[in-house]
Design a protein around this motif. Structure first.
Motif, PDB file in Angstrom:
ATOM      1  N   ARG A 155      -3.379  29.923 -15.403  1.00 60.81           N
ATOM      2  CA  ARG A 155      -2.613  29.706 -16.627  1.00 60.81           C
ATOM      3  C   ARG A 155      -2.841  28.322 -17.230  1.00 60.81           C
ATOM      4  O   ARG A 155      -2.055  27.865 -18.047  1.00 60.81           O
ATOM      5  CB  ARG A 155      -1.122  29.903 -16.339  1.00 60.81           C
ATOM      6  N   ASN A 156      -3.885  27.662 -16.801  1.00 59.89           N
ATOM      7  CA  ASN A 156      -4.180  26.355 -17.373  1.00 59.89           C
ATOM      8  C   ASN A 156      -4.909  26.575 -18.693  1.00 59.89           C
ATOM      9  O   ASN A 156      -6.131  26.568 -18.765  1.00 59.89           O
ATOM     10  CB  ASN A 156      -5.031  25.523 -16.415  1.00 59.89           C
ATOM     11  N   TYR A 157      -4.108  26.791 -19.729  1.00 56.36           N
ATOM     12  CA  TYR A 157      -4.643  27.039 -21.067  1.00 56.36           C
ATOM     13  C   TYR A 157      -4.863  25.738 -21.835  1.00 56.36           C
ATOM     14  O   TYR A 157      -5.194  25.760 -23.011  1.00 56.36           O
ATOM     15  CB  TYR A 157      -3.668  27.900 -21.892  1.00 56.36           C
ATOM     16  N   PHE A 158      -4.649  24.603 -21.181  1.00 52.81           N
ATOM     17  CA  PHE A 158      -4.508  23.326 -21.880  1.00 52.81           C
ATOM     18  C   PHE A 158      -5.744  22.439 -21.826  1.00 52.81           C
ATOM     19  O   PHE A 158      -5.777  21.378 -22.436  1.00 52.81           O
ATOM     20  CB  PHE A 158      -3.321  22.558 -21.293  1.00 52.81           C
ATOM     21  N   GLY A 159      -6.740  22.853 -21.017  1.00 55.86           N
ATOM     22  CA  GLY A 159      -7.897  21.990 -20.829  1.00 55.86           C
ATOM     23  C   GLY A 159      -7.521  20.752 -20.034  1.00 55.86           C
ATOM     24  O   GLY A 159      -8.133  19.693 -20.180  1.00 55.86           O
ATOM     25  N   TYR A 160      -6.507  20.889 -19.170  1.00 55.40           N
ATOM     26  CA  TYR A 160      -5.987  19.746 -18.420  1.00 55.40           C
ATOM     27  C   TYR A 160      -6.578  19.708 -17.023  1.00 55.40           C
ATOM     28  O   TYR A 160      -6.678  20.735 -16.341  1.00 55.40           O
ATOM     29  CB  TYR A 160      -4.468  19.839 -18.325  1.00 55.40           C
ATOM     30  N   SER A 161      -6.974  18.517 -16.604  1.00 54.57           N
ATOM     31  CA  SER A 161      -7.488  18.334 -15.252  1.00 54.57           C
ATOM     32  C   SER A 161      -7.139  16.933 -14.786  1.00 54.57           C
ATOM     33  O   SER A 161      -7.390  15.952 -15.494  1.00 54.57           O
ATOM     34  CB  SER A 161      -9.007  18.531 -15.213  1.00 54.57           C
ATOM     35  N   SER A 162      -6.551  16.839 -13.599  1.00 50.56           N
ATOM     36  CA  SER A 162      -6.154  15.551 -13.037  1.00 50.56           C
ATOM     37  C   SER A 162      -6.399  15.553 -11.538  1.00 50.56           C
ATOM     38  O   SER A 162      -5.785  16.341 -10.812  1.00 50.56           O
ATOM     39  CB  SER A 162      -4.674  15.268 -13.315  1.00 50.56           C
ATOM     40  N   PRO A 163      -7.287  14.678 -11.040  1.00 51.14           N
ATOM     41  CA  PRO A 163      -7.491  14.577  -9.592  1.00 51.14           C
ATOM     42  C   PRO A 163      -6.201  14.239  -8.852  1.00 51.14           C
ATOM     43  O   PRO A 163      -5.985  14.707  -7.730  1.00 51.14           O
ATOM     44  CB  PRO A 163      -8.521  13.453  -9.460  1.00 51.14           C
ATOM     45  N   VAL A 164      -5.342  13.443  -9.478  1.00 50.23           N
ATOM     46  CA  VAL A 164      -4.076  13.077  -8.850  1.00 50.23           C
ATOM     47  C   VAL A 164      -3.193  14.314  -8.671  1.00 50.23           C
ATOM     48  O   VAL A 164      -2.636  14.558  -7.598  1.00 50.23           O
ATOM     49  CB  VAL A 164      -3.340  12.012  -9.692  1.00 50.23           C
ATOM     50  N   LEU A 205       6.743  14.382  -2.506  1.00 54.03           N
ATOM     51  CA  LEU A 205       5.452  14.697  -3.116  1.00 54.03           C
ATOM     52  C   LEU A 205       5.627  15.460  -4.422  1.00 54.03           C
ATOM     53  O   LEU A 205       4.894  15.230  -5.395  1.00 54.03           O
ATOM     54  CB  LEU A 205       4.594  15.513  -2.145  1.00 54.03           C
ATOM     55  N   THR A 206       6.615  16.350  -4.458  1.00 55.33           N
ATOM     56  CA  THR A 206       6.832  17.139  -5.672  1.00 55.33           C
ATOM     57  C   THR A 206       7.314  16.251  -6.812  1.00 55.33           C
ATOM     58  O   THR A 206       6.914  16.443  -7.966  1.00 55.33           O
ATOM     59  CB  THR A 206       7.832  18.272  -5.403  1.00 55.33           C
ATOM     60  N   ASN A 207       8.137  15.284  -6.511  1.00 57.77           N
ATOM     61  CA  ASN A 207       8.555  14.350  -7.555  1.00 57.77           C
ATOM     62  C   ASN A 207       7.393  13.469  -8.010  1.00 57.77           C
ATOM     63  O   ASN A 207       7.300  13.128  -9.192  1.00 57.77           O
ATOM     64  CB  ASN A 207       9.737  13.506  -7.075  1.00 57.77           C
ATOM     65  N   GLN A 208       6.510  13.127  -7.110  1.00 57.01           N
ATOM     66  CA  GLN A 208       5.301  12.400  -7.517  1.00 57.01           C
ATOM     67  C   GLN A 208       4.447  13.259  -8.462  1.00 57.01           C
ATOM     68  O   GLN A 208       3.911  12.763  -9.461  1.00 57.01           O
ATOM     69  CB  GLN A 208       4.467  12.006  -6.297  1.00 57.01           C
ATOM     70  N   LEU A 209       4.339  14.536  -8.127  1.00 55.43           N
ATOM     71  CA  LEU A 209       3.601  15.465  -8.989  1.00 55.43           C
ATOM     72  C   LEU A 209       4.241  15.538 -10.369  1.00 55.43           C
ATOM     73  O   LEU A 209       3.553  15.491 -11.402  1.00 55.43           O
ATOM     74  CB  LEU A 209       3.588  16.852  -8.338  1.00 55.43           C
ATOM     75  N   MET A 226       4.312  25.168  -6.408  1.00 58.12           N
ATOM     76  CA  MET A 226       3.216  26.104  -6.676  1.00 58.12           C
ATOM     77  C   MET A 226       3.374  26.757  -8.051  1.00 58.12           C
ATOM     78  O   MET A 226       2.399  27.205  -8.644  1.00 58.12           O
ATOM     79  CB  MET A 226       3.154  27.180  -5.590  1.00 58.12           C
ATOM     80  N   SER A 227       4.607  26.791  -8.557  1.00 64.36           N
ATOM     81  CA  SER A 227       4.816  27.289  -9.920  1.00 64.36           C
ATOM     82  C   SER A 227       4.135  26.369 -10.922  1.00 64.36           C
ATOM     83  O   SER A 227       3.548  26.822 -11.910  1.00 64.36           O
ATOM     84  CB  SER A 227       6.317  27.375 -10.229  1.00 64.36           C
ATOM     85  N   LEU A 228       4.207  25.058 -10.682  1.00 59.58           N
ATOM     86  CA  LEU A 228       3.531  24.100 -11.561  1.00 59.58           C
ATOM     87  C   LEU A 228       2.020  24.192 -11.387  1.00 59.58           C
ATOM     88  O   LEU A 228       1.270  24.024 -12.358  1.00 59.58           O
ATOM     89  CB  LEU A 228       4.013  22.679 -11.256  1.00 59.58           C
ATOM     90  N   ALA A 229       1.577  24.459 -10.170  1.00 56.25           N
ATOM     91  CA  ALA A 229       0.134  24.562  -9.923  1.00 56.25           C
ATOM     92  C   ALA A 229      -0.494  25.681 -10.743  1.00 56.25           C
ATOM     93  O   ALA A 229      -1.648  25.572 -11.171  1.00 56.25           O
ATOM     94  CB  ALA A 229      -0.121  24.793  -8.429  1.00 56.25           C
ATOM     95  N   GLN A 230       0.264  26.764 -10.975  1.00 56.77           N
ATOM     96  CA  GLN A 230      -0.278  27.862 -11.787  1.00 56.77           C
ATOM     97  C   GLN A 230      -0.646  27.403 -13.189  1.00 56.77           C
ATOM     98  O   GLN A 230      -1.536  27.961 -13.813  1.00 56.77           O
ATOM     99  CB  GLN A 230       0.758  28.983 -11.890  1.00 56.77           C
ATOM    100  N   TRP A 231       0.078  26.390 -13.700  1.00 56.19           N
ATOM    101  CA  TRP A 231      -0.152  25.907 -15.053  1.00 56.19           C
ATOM    102  C   TRP A 231      -1.142  24.744 -15.108  1.00 56.19           C
ATOM    103  O   TRP A 231      -1.984  24.686 -16.004  1.00 56.19           O
ATOM    104  CB  TRP A 231       1.166  25.419 -15.667  1.00 56.19           C
ATOM    105  N   TYR A 232      -1.010  23.815 -14.147  1.00 55.54           N
ATOM    106  CA  TYR A 232      -1.616  22.508 -14.372  1.00 55.54           C
ATOM    107  C   TYR A 232      -2.708  22.111 -13.378  1.00 55.54           C
ATOM    108  O   TYR A 232      -3.365  21.093 -13.573  1.00 55.54           O
ATOM    109  CB  TYR A 232      -0.520  21.432 -14.370  1.00 55.54           C
TER     110      TYR A 232
END
Length: 551
Positions: free
Chosen positions: A467-476, A496-500, A455-461
């Motif tokens: 905190r998604n300041y990157f214009g990044y979006s991925s359905p995967v 699943l986390t390693n897949q992420l 969930m820490s990664l979810a805040q960014w990506y």
């Protein structure tokens, strides 16, 4: 006095779980006295769960003012905060129902009981369905709660979820006072303006604010209505000193009693020369990384990002920074797990950077990728497929953090090897976060705390994350985050986390570097000030701080 980096070195070199680090045991203290601790930043706002307020120094300063259901120990173990709660349990899995039982004596500093109403306000302010305009740093989990029921005069709280939420113990790190929120207006106004712009009026923790002078200091005194273990110090003062070097000098001169933060080569050397101080150094769940813009005129090209992250050299950056003063320091091989980390006894860390080629310093591979997409390097300058020179890329870094500045400089040199000219924007405290939020960068030098797991990664990506300041979006990535959030099985969560992680690395969006090493340094007359591995910092046990008991 010798800086005890051996503790960290042993952990990193052995590959054991972070939770295996020995927990610090509190020492006997005497009541009374005051302590002054250096802090780099005054609060950017007064709401530590808002998108702009959720930063390290802010979380640490405001921890003493709020109730917290769970605590992180110095060994990274997570335990129930029995000063606030009698229990917190999953009473049903289908549907998932949580039950919190609040202690009868738990009250705010104005005498108002801490109840289910406070949990409900805090949940709604972080649930986009209940408050689409609330600018919360974190919404995962809160948006799954469909019903909150109160009983026992509000001291028993039951929450029903529409899906299981595996990291439920990470919810409600700060519980806000609903009765104060009501004085500020509706949900969005109270959250975005009332709590953000005003010094806390009441406290649900061991200390409260006596006075505050922006950019100078904040003074805390004991909360007379505190319901937990009695705090020992009468007064704690946070003094704002932006430069770590100046903090060390102030400690040496007796102007402050303590400092807390990441270890650098300069601070390690300086502190090793000091007498009359105690130093506690421990590994952290927070790590440095680069995050790349994923949109715009050039950074929207996945091939360019993949070449950039392949050309950067994680092991080299580790050796040239933390490796200079922490023996056995290991580079990250994942953006999701710290070296040696386990989950439920399962080895969680995979060599995902090796698998994807991220951070391997592979100049030939990066060049081949670029040339295959029509780029060319002419006279040391990378040319776009249309024949025009690639514009200079901007690396945003934080001027008061010498490690982040050094990392930007190393990246600048490494990218020059594939014909990329990078310019460094070393922003000060007033500009660093605003520039990041505005997306005014191509490469962002920053850090992430993994207290919340995936969930820490979810805040960014995750698409649309705060905190998604990157214009990044991925359905995967979005799908994997959703799967992880409802998975209660540890082995499946790790998979699943390693897949992420592989998905993020493969998209050229993140380059994990190495964990931050934290240190607490303080005058010998004090005890029980520890380096805490969590993102909430050393104040997590602030009520235990005190003057050493007379022998």
């Amino acid at each position: 006095m010798t800086l005890r980096t051996a503790v960290l070195a042993a952990v990193l070199a052995s590959g054991v779980a972070l939770s295996s680090v020995m927990a610090a045991e509190p020492a006997a203290v005497q009541d009374g006295g005051e302590l002054t601790m250096a802090i780099t930043n005054s609060p950017p706002n007064w709401n530590p769960i808002s998108a702009t307020g959720d930063i390290t120094t802010n979380r640490q300063q405001q921890w003493p003012f709020y109730p917290h259901p769970f605590l992180t120990g110095t060994d990274a173990s997570v335990t129930l905060n029995t000063q606030l709660l009698k229990s917190a349990t999953v009473v049903s899995e289908n549907p998932m129902v949580l039950e919190y039982v609040i202690r009868d004596e738990a009250v705010w500093s104005d005498g108002t009981p801490i109840t289910a109403a406070d949990f409900e306000y805090t949940q709604q302010a972080q649930d986009p369905k209940a408050c689409p305009d609330c600018q919360a740093a974190f919404t995962q989990g809160y948006d799954l709660i469909t019903k909150i029921e109160a009983s026992n005069n509000g001291k028993t709280v039951r929450m029903t979820f529409d899906k299981p939420f595996a990291p439920w113990q990470t919810l409600f790190p700060y519980i806000f006072p609903a009765h104060v929120a009501a004085t500020y207006g509706d949900l969005a106004t109270s959250f975005n303006t009332g709590f953000s712009e005003n010094v806390p009026k009441v406290s649900g923790g061991p200390y409260l604010v006596e006075s505050y002078e922006d950019g100078v200091s904040m003074t805390l005194v004991r909360n007379p209505k505190w319901y937990g273990n009695p705090p020992h110090l009468d007064t704690i003062r946070f003094r704002y000193i932006a430069s770590v070097d100046e903090q060390v000098t102030a400690l040496q001169n007796g102007e402050i009693d303590a400092l807390y933060g990441g270890v650098t080569l300069d601070t390690a050397e300086a502190i090793n020369q000091m007498f009359g101080v105690t130093t506690d150094v421990r590994p952290s769940l927070t790590y440095y990384h680069f995050s790349l813009k994923a949109s715009g005129d050039v950074m929207g090209d996945k091939v360019l990002r993949q070449a950039i992250v392949k050309a950067l050299d994680i092991p080299d950056m580790t050796r040239r920074t933390v490796g200079q003063y922490v023996e056995g320091a290991q580079p990250m091989t994942s953006s999701a797990y710290i070296p040696g980390q386990t989950v439920g006894g399962i080895a969680a860390v995979h060599d995902n950077t090796g698998t994807t080629g991220v951070g391997t310093g592979d100049i030939a591979g990066a060049t081949s990728l670029l040339e295959g997409a029509g780029y060319k390097i002419v006279d040391g300058k990378l040319m776009l497929p249309d024949g025009k020179p690639l514009r200079d890329l901007e690396i945003l870094t934080y001027s008061i953090d010498p490690i982040r500045v050094q990392l930007a400089e190393l990246a600048q040199a490494q990218l020059a090897k594939i014909g990329i000219t990078a310019v460094i924007d070393a922003a000060d405290r007033s500009r660093y976060n605003p520039e990041a939020r505005a997306g005014n960068f191509d490469i962002h030098t920053t850090a992430t705390a993994l207290d919340l797991g995936a969930m820490s990664l979810a805040q960014w990506y995750q698409t649309g994350a705060a905190r998604n300041y990157f214009g990044y979006s991925s359905p995967v990535v979005d799908d994997l985050v959703n799967q992880i959030s409802v998975t209660l099985d540890d082995a499946k969560t790790v998979d699943l986390t390693n897949q992420l992680d592989v998905a993020l690395l493969g998209d050229g969006i993140v380059v994990p570097l190495f964990p931050i090493t934290n240190m607490a340094v303080y005058a010998d007359k004090f005890v029980n000030i520890f380096a805490n591995p969590s993102k909430y910092g050393t104040t997590m046990n602030i009520e235990e701080w005190g003057l050493k008991a007379a022998q």
